[in-house]
Motif scaffolding. Structure first.
Motif, PDB file in Angstrom:
ATOM      1  N   GLY A 211       5.181  -4.478 -13.486  1.00 46.28           N
ATOM      2  CA  GLY A 211       4.780  -5.857 -13.287  1.00 46.28           C
ATOM      3  C   GLY A 211       4.239  -6.162 -11.909  1.00 46.28           C
ATOM      4  N   ASP A 212       4.356  -5.217 -10.972  1.00 46.28           N
ATOM      5  CA  ASP A 212       3.747  -5.448  -9.658  1.00 46.28           C
ATOM      6  C   ASP A 212       2.233  -5.543  -9.798  1.00 46.28           C
ATOM      7  OD1 ASP A 212       6.110  -5.557  -8.287  1.00 46.28           O
ATOM      8  OD2 ASP A 212       5.954  -3.556  -7.399  1.00 46.28           O
ATOM      9  N   VAL A 213       1.619  -6.250  -8.860  1.00 46.62           N
ATOM     10  CA  VAL A 213       0.183  -6.539  -8.914  1.00 46.62           C
ATOM     11  C   VAL A 213      -0.502  -5.929  -7.696  1.00 46.62           C
ATOM     12  CG1 VAL A 213      -1.562  -8.383  -8.848  1.00 46.62           C
ATOM     13  CG2 VAL A 213       0.507  -8.657 -10.243  1.00 46.62           C
TER      14      VAL A 213
ATOM     15  N   PRO B 251       5.504 -10.811 -10.677  1.00 43.78           N
ATOM     16  CA  PRO B 251       5.692  -9.540  -9.960  1.00 43.78           C
ATOM     17  C   PRO B 251       6.777  -9.619  -8.902  1.00 43.78           C
ATOM     18  CG  PRO B 251       3.787 -10.704  -9.102  1.00 43.78           C
ATOM     19  CD  PRO B 251       4.270 -11.507 -10.277  1.00 43.78           C
TER      20      PRO B 251
ATOM     21  N   TYR C 136      -5.185  -4.899 -16.678  1.00 36.84           N
ATOM     22  CA  TYR C 136      -5.987  -5.546 -15.641  1.00 36.84           C
ATOM     23  C   TYR C 136      -6.103  -7.034 -15.937  1.00 36.84           C
ATOM     24  CZ  TYR C 136      -7.170  -0.673 -14.913  1.00 36.84           C
ATOM     25  OH  TYR C 136      -7.078   0.685 -14.699  1.00 36.84           O
ATOM     26  N   THR C 137      -6.265  -7.816 -14.879  1.00 38.92           N
ATOM     27  CA  THR C 137      -6.475  -9.250 -15.043  1.00 38.92           C
ATOM     28  C   THR C 137      -7.360  -9.750 -13.908  1.00 38.92           C
ATOM     29  OG1 THR C 137      -5.322 -11.324 -15.582  1.00 38.92           O
ATOM     30  CG2 THR C 137      -4.442 -10.046 -13.744  1.00 38.92           C
TER      31      THR C 137
ATOM     32  N   ILE D 209      -2.295  -4.363 -12.956  1.00 43.25           N
ATOM     33  CA  ILE D 209      -0.895  -4.590 -13.278  1.00 43.25           C
ATOM     34  C   ILE D 209      -0.217  -3.232 -13.455  1.00 43.25           C
ATOM     35  CG2 ILE D 209       0.738  -5.762 -14.795  1.00 43.25           C
ATOM     36  CD1 ILE D 209      -1.269  -7.653 -13.472  1.00 43.25           C
TER      37      ILE D 209
ATOM     38  N   VAL E  88       2.143 -12.129 -15.413  1.00 43.58           N
ATOM     39  CA  VAL E  88       3.311 -11.397 -14.917  1.00 43.58           C
ATOM     40  C   VAL E  88       3.979 -12.212 -13.818  1.00 43.58           C
ATOM     41  CG1 VAL E  88       2.612  -9.032 -15.441  1.00 43.58           C
ATOM     42  CG2 VAL E  88       1.838 -10.088 -13.328  1.00 43.58           C
TER      43      VAL E  88
ATOM     44  N   MET F 257      -3.536 -10.008 -19.668  1.00 41.96           N
ATOM     45  CA  MET F 257      -3.672  -8.611 -19.254  1.00 41.96           C
ATOM     46  C   MET F 257      -4.491  -7.857 -20.294  1.00 41.96           C
ATOM     47  SD  MET F 257       0.248  -7.896 -17.970  1.00 41.96           S
ATOM     48  CE  MET F 257       0.996  -8.638 -19.438  1.00 41.96           C
TER      49      MET F 257
END
Length: 300
Positions: free
Chosen positions: A262-264, A99, A180-181, A160, A97, A214
Motif C-alpha cells: 500500500g505504500d506509494v 499508505p 498504478y494510479t 502502488i 490506498v 488502481m
C-alpha cells in the motif's frame, strides 16, 4: 529481497475478480476504494472509463463490483466478489490506498528540473510526504492561505507497492508492484524555496490527491500524462521521458527503506507546473489509467 508471501497481491486480486466488459490484455483490473452509505469497501470497476479528454468525467454506465477482503491481504482466497454491484455514480470514490508513507522523486523529468533552474540530478532525489497528505478524487485541495502565498500543481504517475520488500533488484521490481494510479504532488512553492527542504511545502493535509483507482495491468514505460487546470492543458508528457523509470526508482528507494503493501511511490512531474487559486479545478489524466480531479478551496 524481503518477501511477504510467495504470490503477489496483484495476482491474488486479479485472479478472483475479473471485471466484466473489458479487454483483458495484460490481465489487469481497476480496483477502487469507495464509500457507500456508512460502509467502505474495495471493488472492481467494470466497463470502459476512458473519458475521451483530459479532465472530463468517466462516461455513464460504469459499475463497481464489491470485493470481500482486502487487496493487500495475505490469504490468496480471501479476496472475492460479493455479488453486489453499484453504478459508479452512486458511490463516492476514496483515495485508493491509505499508505504508511508516500515516497516521491524530485526532478525526475529534465523539463521540470530545468524550469526550476536546476540541472537534472545525477541520481534520484527522494523525499517523503506524510500519509495525512493523501486525499481522494473530487476531494478539495485546501489552500493554506495563512502560511503559503503560492500553491502549485504537479501531475504524476504513482506506483502502488503490493508486498513488503527491501533491496529489490531492478529486474524484479515488477514483482512488488500492485498497480498504478494518478497523483498530484501539490506544493507550496514559496515555502519550498524559503525552507531549503520540502517537508512543510509538500506535507499539508490534502496535498497528495490520489485516484481514481488502481490499474493493475498497465505498462508504465510510455504513458501519456496530461494535467489541466479549468480545462486548459498545463502539462503534457510521456513517462518514457522519466530520467529514472519505475524499476529504477523501486530499486533505488528500496535500498534505503523497507516498502510496505500500500505504500506509494510518486515518480516525478514534467515541466509546466504552475500556481493554483481558489476555485480552480485541476485534473491529472494518465493513459490507460484514468483521470483524477480535485477543486481548490481556501483552507486554514
Amino acid at each position: 529481497m524481503t518477501r511477504r508471501c510467495g504470490r503477489s497481491a496483484r495476482s491474488r486480486a486479479t485472479s478472483s475478480s475479473r471485471p466484466q466488459g473489458r479487454d483483458n490484455k495484460g490481465s489487469g483490473v481497476r480496483i477502487a476504494r469507495f464509500a457507500k452509505g456508512d460502509g467502505v469497501a474495495y471493488g472492481v470497476v467494470e466497463g470502459e472509463p476512458e473519458s475521451g479528454g483530459a479532465g472530463r468525467p468517466p462516461r455513464p454506465g460504469l459499475t463497481i463490483a464489491e470485493l470481500y477482503g482486502h487487496p493487500f491481504g495475505v490469504d490468496p482466497g480471501g479476496v472475492r466478489l460479493t455479488g453486489n454491484r453499484y453504478p459508479l455514480a452512486e458511490v463516492r470514490l476514496l483515495a485508493p490506498v491509505l499508505p504508511s508513507k508516500v515516497v516521491a522523486a524530485g526532478g525526475n523529468y529534465a523539463s521540470h528540473a530545468r524550469e526550476m533552474s536546476n540541472e537534472p540530478p545525477a541520481e534520484p532525489v527522494i523525499f517523503l510526504k506524510p500519509s495525512t497528505s493523501v486525499t481522494g478524487p473530487r476531494d478539495a485541495i485546501k489552500y493554506p492561505v495563512k502560511l503559503a502565498e503560492r500553491v502549485d500543481f504537479e501531475g504524476e504517475l504513482a506506483v502502488i507497492i503490493g508486498r513488503l520488500c527491501r533491496g529489490v533488484p531492478r529486474e524484479r521490481a515488477e514483482e512488488v508492484v500492485f498497480g498504478y494510479t494518478c497523483a498530484n504532488d501539490v506544493t507550496a512553492r514559496d515555502l519550498q524555496a524559503r525552507d531549503g527542504q520540502w517537508t512543510r511545502a509538500k506535507g499539508f493535509d490534502t496535498f497528495c490527491p490520489l485516484g481514481p483507482w488502481m490499474e493493475t495491468g498497465t505498462n508504465p514505460s510510455d504513458l501519456e500524462l496530461t494535467t489541466t487546470v479549468n480545462g486548459e492543458i498545463r502539462q503534457q508528457a510521456r513517462t518514457s521521458e522519466l530520467l529514472w523509470d519505475v524499476p529504477g526508482l523501486i530499486a533505488h528507494v528500496s535500498q534505503v527503506m523497507t516498502l510496505l503493501p500500500g505504500d506509494v511511490l510518486l515518480t516525478g512531474t514534467p515541466g509546466g507546473v504552475g500556481p493554483l487559486t481558489d476555485g480552480d479545478e485541476v485534473s491529472v489524466t494518465i493513459e490507460s489509467i484514468g483521470t483524477l480531479t480535485n477543486r481548490v478551496v481556501i483552507g486554514d
